[in-house]
Scaffold this motif. Structure first.
Motif, PDB file in Angstrom:
ATOM      1  N   LEU A 186       0.852  -1.180   0.000  1.00 48.46           N
ATOM      2  CA  LEU A 186       0.000   0.000   0.000  1.00 48.46           C
ATOM      3  C   LEU A 186       0.890   1.234   0.000  1.00 48.46           C
ATOM      4  O   LEU A 186       2.033   1.188   0.452  1.00 48.46           O
ATOM      5  CB  LEU A 186      -0.890   0.031   1.245  1.00 48.46           C
ATOM      6  N   ILE A 187       0.341   2.364  -0.481  1.00 48.46           N
ATOM      7  CA  ILE A 187       1.116   3.608  -0.469  1.00 48.46           C
ATOM      8  C   ILE A 187       0.186   4.795  -0.272  1.00 48.46           C
ATOM      9  O   ILE A 187      -0.970   4.783  -0.709  1.00 48.46           O
ATOM     10  CB  ILE A 187       1.931   3.773  -1.774  1.00 48.46           C
ATOM     11  N   ALA A 188       0.689   5.801   0.435  1.00 47.27           N
ATOM     12  CA  ALA A 188      -0.014   7.074   0.600  1.00 47.27           C
ATOM     13  C   ALA A 188       1.016   8.188   0.477  1.00 47.27           C
ATOM     14  O   ALA A 188       2.134   8.066   0.971  1.00 47.27           O
ATOM     15  CB  ALA A 188      -0.705   7.152   1.969  1.00 47.27           C
ATOM     16  N   VAL A 189       0.645   9.265  -0.205  1.00 46.18           N
ATOM     17  CA  VAL A 189       1.542  10.409  -0.408  1.00 46.18           C
ATOM     18  C   VAL A 189       0.813  11.657   0.075  1.00 46.18           C
ATOM     19  O   VAL A 189      -0.202  12.063  -0.503  1.00 46.18           O
ATOM     20  CB  VAL A 189       1.922  10.571  -1.894  1.00 46.18           C
ATOM     21  N   ALA A 190       1.320  12.256   1.150  1.00 46.43           N
ATOM     22  CA  ALA A 190       0.661  13.452   1.690  1.00 46.43           C
ATOM     23  C   ALA A 190       1.568  14.143   2.692  1.00 46.43           C
ATOM     24  O   ALA A 190       2.358  13.490   3.380  1.00 46.43           O
ATOM     25  CB  ALA A 190      -0.663  13.086   2.364  1.00 46.43           C
ATOM     26  N   MET A 191       1.436  15.456   2.775  1.00 39.15           N
ATOM     27  CA  MET A 191       2.160  16.208   3.792  1.00 39.15           C
ATOM     28  C   MET A 191       1.635  15.852   5.171  1.00 39.15           C
ATOM     29  O   MET A 191       0.462  15.483   5.327  1.00 39.15           O
ATOM     30  CB  MET A 191       2.018  17.715   3.547  1.00 39.15           C
ATOM     31  N   GLY A 222       5.998  11.480   2.676  1.00 41.72           N
ATOM     32  CA  GLY A 222       5.632  12.815   3.124  1.00 41.72           C
ATOM     33  C   GLY A 222       6.310  13.154   4.436  1.00 41.72           C
ATOM     34  O   GLY A 222       6.863  12.290   5.125  1.00 41.72           O
ATOM     35  N   ASP A 223       6.263  14.424   4.769  1.00 38.37           N
ATOM     36  CA  ASP A 223       6.853  14.911   6.006  1.00 38.37           C
ATOM     37  C   ASP A 223       6.142  16.202   6.379  1.00 38.37           C
ATOM     38  O   ASP A 223       5.308  16.702   5.636  1.00 38.37           O
ATOM     39  CB  ASP A 223       8.358  15.147   5.824  1.00 38.37           C
ATOM     40  N   GLY A 224       6.488  16.743   7.525  1.00 33.35           N
ATOM     41  CA  GLY A 224       5.881  17.990   7.937  1.00 33.35           C
ATOM     42  C   GLY A 224       5.831  18.127   9.441  1.00 33.35           C
ATOM     43  O   GLY A 224       6.323  17.254  10.180  1.00 33.35           O
ATOM     44  N   PRO A 225       5.236  19.206   9.928  1.00 34.70           N
ATOM     45  CA  PRO A 225       5.248  19.509  11.359  1.00 34.70           C
ATOM     46  C   PRO A 225       4.518  18.497  12.227  1.00 34.70           C
ATOM     47  O   PRO A 225       4.744  18.445  13.436  1.00 34.70           O
ATOM     48  CB  PRO A 225       4.575  20.892  11.433  1.00 34.70           C
ATOM     49  N   ALA A 226       3.629  17.694  11.639  1.00 35.35           N
ATOM     50  CA  ALA A 226       2.871  16.713  12.427  1.00 35.35           C
ATOM     51  C   ALA A 226       3.454  15.306  12.317  1.00 35.35           C
ATOM     52  O   ALA A 226       2.785  14.335  12.649  1.00 35.35           O
ATOM     53  CB  ALA A 226       1.405  16.706  11.992  1.00 35.35           C
ATOM     54  N   ARG A 227       4.707  15.194  11.877  1.00 37.42           N
ATOM     55  CA  ARG A 227       5.295  13.871  11.665  1.00 37.42           C
ATOM     56  C   ARG A 227       5.245  13.012  12.930  1.00 37.42           C
ATOM     57  O   ARG A 227       4.859  11.837  12.879  1.00 37.42           O
ATOM     58  CB  ARG A 227       6.738  13.991  11.188  1.00 37.42           C
ATOM     59  N   SER A 228       5.615  13.571  14.065  1.00 36.07           N
ATOM     60  CA  SER A 228       5.639  12.775  15.294  1.00 36.07           C
ATOM     61  C   SER A 228       4.235  12.310  15.669  1.00 36.07           C
ATOM     62  O   SER A 228       4.046  11.186  16.151  1.00 36.07           O
ATOM     63  CB  SER A 228       6.258  13.574  16.439  1.00 36.07           C
ATOM     64  N   GLU A 229       3.235  13.163  15.431  1.00 40.07           N
ATOM     65  CA  GLU A 229       1.855  12.773  15.721  1.00 40.07           C
ATOM     66  C   GLU A 229       1.392  11.679  14.773  1.00 40.07           C
ATOM     67  O   GLU A 229       0.688  10.740  15.177  1.00 40.07           O
ATOM     68  CB  GLU A 229       0.934  13.995  15.617  1.00 40.07           C
ATOM     69  N   VAL A 230       1.784  11.778  13.507  1.00 41.37           N
ATOM     70  CA  VAL A 230       1.440  10.737  12.542  1.00 41.37           C
ATOM     71  C   VAL A 230       2.066   9.410  12.963  1.00 41.37           C
ATOM     72  O   VAL A 230       1.412   8.361  12.972  1.00 41.37           O
ATOM     73  CB  VAL A 230       1.904  11.131  11.120  1.00 41.37           C
ATOM     74  N   GLN A 231       3.341   9.446  13.337  1.00 37.20           N
ATOM     75  CA  GLN A 231       4.010   8.215  13.782  1.00 37.20           C
ATOM     76  C   GLN A 231       3.323   7.624  15.008  1.00 37.20           C
ATOM     77  O   GLN A 231       3.217   6.401  15.138  1.00 37.20           O
ATOM     78  CB  GLN A 231       5.479   8.513  14.075  1.00 37.20           C
ATOM     79  N   ASN A 232       2.823   8.484  15.847  1.00 44.13           N
ATOM     80  CA  ASN A 232       2.155   8.015  17.066  1.00 44.13           C
ATOM     81  C   ASN A 232       0.853   7.274  16.739  1.00 44.13           C
ATOM     82  O   ASN A 232       0.570   6.229  17.337  1.00 44.13           O
ATOM     83  CB  ASN A 232       1.874   9.191  17.998  1.00 44.13           C
ATOM     84  N   VAL A 233       0.066   7.801  15.784  1.00 44.19           N
ATOM     85  CA  VAL A 233      -1.213   7.143  15.476  1.00 44.19           C
ATOM     86  C   VAL A 233      -0.998   5.812  14.765  1.00 44.19           C
ATOM     87  O   VAL A 233      -1.864   4.935  14.802  1.00 44.19           O
ATOM     88  CB  VAL A 233      -2.160   8.052  14.656  1.00 44.19           C
TER      89      VAL A 233
END
Length: 365
Positions: A186-191, A222-233
């Motif tokens: 699977l793949i997703a591309v987003a900030m 993707g990357d951005g200011p919410a990266r740590s929150e994304v990794q957490n979810v």
């Protein structure tokens, strides 16, 4: 025609990548492909972050200075044949084009203009009044989604409207073959940023927890200011299933998509989403929500599956359906690629813009 192009939210030359910048650049290329000479008239960013009267007044002052600059330039060198404004809306109205178009008697056009009466608060009401006035003045308002057209028509029923389907440059996908891969990817591309993007990441993570019994891996680009929150979810999912690819240059995206089997992105608050078209151009079916403008770029039941908005279980079931049936995945992927190449390419958009100009613009120029 000589066209003055303005994108008040983000100039095509802005250093930060986004869907807005990408679409602005592609519109310029489509116009040039149609034989027009296009110049970026102004790089002024007109963005009203909150409904502040003081902020709106400051933007007006900046716009006045830009009007004076362009007025002097046009009096010296001659005006363009038309003003083309991309994406005016309640936070980013065009405060330049309508004035100069009226003063120099040239056609004014909008693309992806939008209006929502629920935004009529404080200075946003003033901004929306400017958007509505521009839409009334426009020789044509080119709409990329039916939702935008309906919003404009509800407020300006006597406006002039034409449809242009969202599109991409298919050249990077032209000679792309399906890359070899192990397992179902699977793949997703987003900030990675707060708001709608974070909501989509959150929904995707929760949906994949419901199909963790099946074999798959996920590449997150993707990357951005919410990266740590994304990794957490995504932390409840097995770490070995996740490939955190980070931000990649646009030229690398096509190859990464070709190395996957299925594009998964809920699309919370998505206007339409060019990444869906890119994924389909690479031969991937899509799983997203039936929301906003997503149905304008993914054909439900033909090139992807679009469960109802907010239905987490149905989203997971759609992913499971592709995971369980490689033949179905291949069939949807072939249709997806054909759909984008035949109907959503730069050349198709250029032809459509030429038709729109012939009907609405040339007779006024």
């Amino acid at each position: 025609m000589k066209i003055a192009f303005h994108a008040p939210l983000k100039s095509p030359d802005h250093p930060v990548p986004s869907g807005d910048r990408q679409m602005a650049r592609m519109l310029i290329e489509a116009l040039r492909l149609a034989g027009h000479k296009v110049d970026i008239a102004s790089h002024l960013r007109i963005f009203l972050r909150d409904s502040s009267q003081a902020a709106f007044s400051a933007l007006h002052h900046e716009a006045e200075r830009e009007i004076e600059r362009l007025r002097a330039l046009w009096r010296r060198d001659g005006p363009p044949d038309a003003w083309f404004c991309y994406h005016p809306y309640y936070k980013s109205p065009d405060l330049i084009g309508p004035r100069l178009s009226a003063e120099f008697s040239i056609p004014y056009l909008t693309v992806e203009s939008s209006y929502s009466s629920r935004r009529n608060q404080g200075a946003w009401k003033l901004a929306q009044d400017a958007v509505a006035a521009g839409a009334r003045q426009a020789a044509v308002n080119v709409c990329l989604t039916q939702r935008d057209r309906q919003g404009l028509e509800a407020t300006i029923p006597d406006g002039r409207y034409a449809m242009l389907a969202p599109f991409i440059d298919v050249m990077p996908f032209q000679s792309l073959g399906r890359a070899a891969r192990d397992g179902f990817r699977l793949i997703a591309v987003a900030m990675m940023r707060p708001g709608d993007k974070m909501d989509s990441y959150r929904m995707l993570a929760r949906a994949l927890e419901l199909v963790v019994d099946m074999p798959w891996s996920l590449t997150l680009v993707g990357d951005g200011p919410a990266r740590s929150e994304v990794q957490n979810v995504f932390s409840p999912l097995p770490a070995e299933r996740l490939d955190w690819a980070g931000e990649k240059p646009p030229q690398a995206i096509a190859g990464m998509l070709a190395g996957a089997d299925l594009y998964v992105w809920p699309g919370c608050g998505e206007a339409y989403g060019l990444s869906y078209l890119e994924a389909q151009a690479a031969g991937l079916p899509v799983v997203a929500q039936r929301t906003g403008g997503v149905p304008e770029v993914v054909r439900d039941g033909e090139t992807g599956l679009l469960p109802a908005e907010g239905d987490l279980v149905a989203f997971a079931a759609a992913v499971r359906r592709f995971l369980a049936d490689e033949t179905l995945t291949a069939q949807f992927g072939e249709r997806a690629r054909r759909f984008v190449f035949e109907e959503r390419s730069l050349s198709a958009a250029s032809r459509r813009l030429s038709e729109i100009f012939d009907v609405y613009v040339r007779k006024m120029a």
